[in-house]
Design a protein around this motif. Structure first.
Motif, PDB file in Angstrom:
ATOM      1  N   LEU A   1       0.788  -1.023   0.037  1.00 21.79           N
ATOM      2  CA  LEU A   1      -0.052  -0.034   0.025  1.00 21.79           C
ATOM      3  C   LEU A   1       0.868   1.395   0.033  1.00 21.79           C
TER       4      LEU A   1
ATOM      5  N   ASP B   1      -6.071  -4.530  -3.537  1.00 20.44           N
ATOM      6  CA  ASP B   1      -7.328  -5.349  -3.022  1.00 20.44           C
ATOM      7  C   ASP B   1      -6.733  -6.217  -2.291  1.00 20.44           C
TER       8      ASP B   1
ATOM      9  N   VAL C   1      -5.095  -4.761   0.948  1.00 19.32           N
ATOM     10  CA  VAL C   1      -6.058  -4.388   1.898  1.00 19.32           C
ATOM     11  C   VAL C   1      -6.601  -5.554   2.730  1.00 19.32           C
TER      12      VAL C   1
ATOM     13  N   GLY D   1      -6.465  -6.648   6.558  1.00 17.44           N
ATOM     14  CA  GLY D   1      -7.596  -6.760   7.333  1.00 17.44           C
ATOM     15  C   GLY D   1      -7.522  -8.078   8.278  1.00 17.44           C
TER      16      GLY D   1
ATOM     17  N   THR E   1      -3.260   2.781   9.294  1.00 20.55           N
ATOM     18  CA  THR E   1      -4.823   2.609   8.689  1.00 20.55           C
ATOM     19  C   THR E   1      -5.207   3.785   8.319  1.00 20.55           C
TER      20      THR E   1
ATOM     21  N   THR F   1      -3.420   4.997   4.671  1.00 20.86           N
ATOM     22  CA  THR F   1      -3.909   4.159   3.679  1.00 20.86           C
ATOM     23  C   THR F   1      -5.276   4.076   3.574  1.00 20.86           C
TER      24      THR F   1
ATOM     25  N   ILE G   1      -7.500   2.722   5.244  1.00 17.35           N
ATOM     26  CA  ILE G   1      -8.298   1.593   5.600  1.00 17.35           C
ATOM     27  C   ILE G   1      -9.311   1.833   6.930  1.00 17.35           C
TER      28      ILE G   1
END
Length: 201
Positions: free
Chosen positions: A112, A122, A125, A129, A165, A168, A170
């Protein structure tokens, strides 16, 4: 002793620990693109790996790798609240947390920050997660910090990496306990001092 750092990078973790300990130390900023320090030194001559953090000790020795640095700092200052006694199960638990943060969570963010797009983004991420899901579960029992009721060097590292986070995109929507942990740690005087010194607050 001197810490070589780049604002907001993982070097913020030992910077926080240095402030926790309260002793005398210097810091020198590193431009990770040009591999030069703010005084014009070639950072690769200090740390051939070319990345922060690096800690120059009083005798001239240089220690690298954040997880090693924070444990050394705690041990050399007898700070058992920051790092339990070597050889104990509690210390192994600390190392377990540090290793996971370094090898799984920290590294998962790398694509990222390197500008991944499309499917690669994707996938990154999704991996982040999954790692955050694991960290969220650590706090399901109501503990304040990774090892229980006391702040440790692992918490300094998790605070820094989990905070990524934000840049980025997120966010913490799916991880409320982790979000609460980050805010709790952000209020520590050591964290405020380190972030202010790096121009992050």
């Amino acid at each position: 002793m001197k810490l070589y750092y780049t604002p907001g990078f993982c070097s913020l973790s030992p910077h926080i620990v240095l402030h926790e300990l309260g002793g005398q130390f210097d810091v020198e900023r590193v431009d990770v693109e040009t591999k030069t320090t703010e005084t014009g030194a070639d950072f690769r001559a200090i740390n051939p790996k070319g990345y922060v953090p690096a800690l120059r000790l009083g005798d001239g020795e240089v220690l690298t790798e954040g997880a090693a640095i924070v444990q050394y700092l705690a041990d050399s200052n007898g700070a058992r609240r920051l790092a339990p006694e070597p050889g104990t199960l509690a210390r192994a638990r600390l190392q377990e947390q540090l290793n996971f943060i370094a090898s799984e969570l920290h590294k998962a963010f790398a694509p990222l920050f390197r500008g991944a797009t499309g499917e690669a983004k994707d996938a990154a991420v999704a991996t982040v997660g999954q790692r955050l899901d694991h960290m969220e579960k650590q706090f399901a029992d109501g503990r304040a910090y990774l090892l229980g009721d006391h702040f440790s060097v692992a918490d300094a590292y998790l605070f820094v990496v989990a905070s990524w986070t934000g840049p980025t995109g997120i966010g913490f929507a799916q991880w409320p306990r982790l979000a609460a942990f980050v805010e709790r740690v952000r209020e520590r005087p050591s964290v405020k001092a380190a972030m202010a010194a790096e121009g992050l607050a």
